[in-house]
Design a protein around this motif. Sequence first.
Motif, PDB file in Angstrom:
ATOM      1  N   GLN A  18      52.924  40.657  57.356  1.00  0.00           N
ATOM      2  CA  GLN A  18      52.946  41.871  58.023  1.00  0.00           C
ATOM      3  C   GLN A  18      52.002  42.961  57.217  1.00  0.00           C
ATOM      4  O   GLN A  18      51.711  44.070  57.479  1.00  0.00           O
ATOM      5  N   GLY A  19      51.384  42.441  56.346  1.00  0.00           N
ATOM      6  CA  GLY A  19      50.387  43.249  55.602  1.00  0.00           C
ATOM      7  C   GLY A  19      50.955  44.019  54.442  1.00  0.00           C
ATOM      8  O   GLY A  19      50.268  45.070  53.836  1.00  0.00           O
ATOM      9  N   ASP A  20      52.192  43.809  54.029  1.00  0.00           N
ATOM     10  CA  ASP A  20      52.764  44.738  52.971  1.00  0.00           C
ATOM     11  C   ASP A  20      52.458  43.958  51.896  1.00  0.00           C
ATOM     12  O   ASP A  20      53.115  42.865  51.229  1.00  0.00           O
ATOM     13  N   CYS A  21      51.586  44.303  51.155  1.00  0.00           N
ATOM     14  CA  CYS A  21      51.266  43.981  49.985  1.00  0.00           C
ATOM     15  C   CYS A  21      50.237  44.892  49.045  1.00  0.00           C
ATOM     16  O   CYS A  21      49.866  45.934  49.417  1.00  0.00           O
ATOM     17  N   VAL A  22      49.732  44.214  47.885  1.00  0.00           N
ATOM     18  CA  VAL A  22      48.934  45.091  46.995  1.00  0.00           C
ATOM     19  C   VAL A  22      47.767  44.436  46.652  1.00  0.00           C
ATOM     20  O   VAL A  22      47.636  43.063  46.965  1.00  0.00           O
ATOM     21  N   GLU A  23      46.567  44.973  46.205  1.00  0.00           N
ATOM     22  CA  GLU A  23      45.361  44.407  46.272  1.00  0.00           C
ATOM     23  C   GLU A  23      45.118  44.774  44.371  1.00  0.00           C
ATOM     24  O   GLU A  23      45.311  45.817  44.232  1.00  0.00           O
ATOM     25  N   VAL A  24      44.583  43.822  43.959  1.00  0.00           N
ATOM     26  CA  VAL A  24      44.283  43.871  42.612  1.00  0.00           C
ATOM     27  C   VAL A  24      42.835  43.850  42.247  1.00  0.00           C
ATOM     28  O   VAL A  24      42.034  43.049  42.931  1.00  0.00           O
ATOM     29  N   ALA A  25      42.334  44.436  41.340  1.00  0.00           N
ATOM     30  CA  ALA A  25      40.947  44.394  40.781  1.00  0.00           C
ATOM     31  C   ALA A  25      40.858  44.732  39.249  1.00  0.00           C
ATOM     32  O   ALA A  25      41.685  45.253  38.758  1.00  0.00           O
ATOM     33  N   HIS A  26      39.843  44.203  38.637  1.00  0.00           N
ATOM     34  CA  HIS A  26      39.720  44.655  37.274  1.00  0.00           C
ATOM     35  C   HIS A  26      38.561  45.727  37.221  1.00  0.00           C
ATOM     36  O   HIS A  26      37.834  46.079  37.891  1.00  0.00           O
ATOM     37  N   ALA A  27      38.949  46.636  36.097  1.00  0.00           N
ATOM     38  CA  ALA A  27      38.331  47.799  35.634  1.00  0.00           C
ATOM     39  C   ALA A  27      37.596  47.715  34.669  1.00  0.00           C
ATOM     40  O   ALA A  27      37.738  46.676  33.698  1.00  0.00           O
ATOM     41  N   ALA A  28      36.458  48.526  34.264  1.00  0.00           N
ATOM     42  CA  ALA A  28      35.372  48.155  33.298  1.00  0.00           C
ATOM     43  C   ALA A  28      36.086  48.131  31.985  1.00  0.00           C
ATOM     44  O   ALA A  28      35.560  47.541  30.893  1.00  0.00           O
ATOM     45  N   ASP A  29      37.223  49.043  31.898  1.00  0.00           N
ATOM     46  CA  ASP A  29      37.942  49.390  30.399  1.00  0.00           C
ATOM     47  C   ASP A  29      38.919  48.340  30.070  1.00  0.00           C
ATOM     48  O   ASP A  29      39.578  48.226  29.279  1.00  0.00           O
ATOM     49  N   GLY A  30      39.093  47.149  31.133  1.00  0.00           N
ATOM     50  CA  GLY A  30      39.905  46.151  31.030  1.00  0.00           C
ATOM     51  C   GLY A  30      41.415  46.438  31.578  1.00  0.00           C
ATOM     52  O   GLY A  30      42.101  45.284  31.714  1.00  0.00           O
ATOM     53  N   ARG A  31      41.584  47.599  32.341  1.00  0.00           N
ATOM     54  CA  ARG A  31      42.917  47.625  32.888  1.00  0.00           C
ATOM     55  C   ARG A  31      42.846  47.025  34.186  1.00  0.00           C
ATOM     56  O   ARG A  31      41.627  46.253  34.748  1.00  0.00           O
ATOM     57  N   ARG A  32      43.882  46.913  34.924  1.00  0.00           N
ATOM     58  CA  ARG A  32      43.873  46.441  36.419  1.00  0.00           C
ATOM     59  C   ARG A  32      43.851  47.482  37.157  1.00  0.00           C
ATOM     60  O   ARG A  32      44.940  48.284  37.089  1.00  0.00           O
ATOM     61  N   ALA A  33      43.110  47.533  38.194  1.00  0.00           N
ATOM     62  CA  ALA A  33      43.373  48.472  39.358  1.00  0.00           C
ATOM     63  C   ALA A  33      44.020  47.874  40.532  1.00  0.00           C
ATOM     64  O   ALA A  33      44.082  46.709  41.151  1.00  0.00           O
ATOM     65  N   VAL A  34      45.046  48.607  40.978  1.00  0.00           N
ATOM     66  CA  VAL A  34      46.082  48.039  41.901  1.00  0.00           C
ATOM     67  C   VAL A  34      46.037  49.201  43.086  1.00  0.00           C
ATOM     68  O   VAL A  34      46.023  50.462  42.820  1.00  0.00           O
ATOM     69  N   ARG A  35      46.232  48.944  44.434  1.00  0.00           N
ATOM     70  CA  ARG A  35      46.245  49.582  45.320  1.00  0.00           C
ATOM     71  C   ARG A  35      46.980  48.927  46.689  1.00  0.00           C
ATOM     72  O   ARG A  35      46.982  47.905  46.501  1.00  0.00           O
TER      73      ARG A  35
END
Length: 67
Positions: A18-35
């Motif tokens: 149903q599209g109920d999910c999160v997306e994850v990426a890497h940030a330049a400072d080592g953190r994880r970006a979540v949306r």
Amino acid sequence: MIPEVVTEFRKSSYSDQQGDCVEVAHAADGRRAVRDSKNASVGVQFYSAEQWAGFLTAMKTGEFPSH
């Protein structure tokens, strides 16, 4: 300061149909970006590597109730 997202966002392997999910990426400072994949324009939350690892461990060990 908001860190730069340096990789493409990818959907969680736990996403449902149903599209109920999160997306994850890497940030330049080592953190994880979540949306939120269905509302990506709302913004991104950033988590340290330690916070992200703790979240993944909690998910894998069933610390969060399933819906």
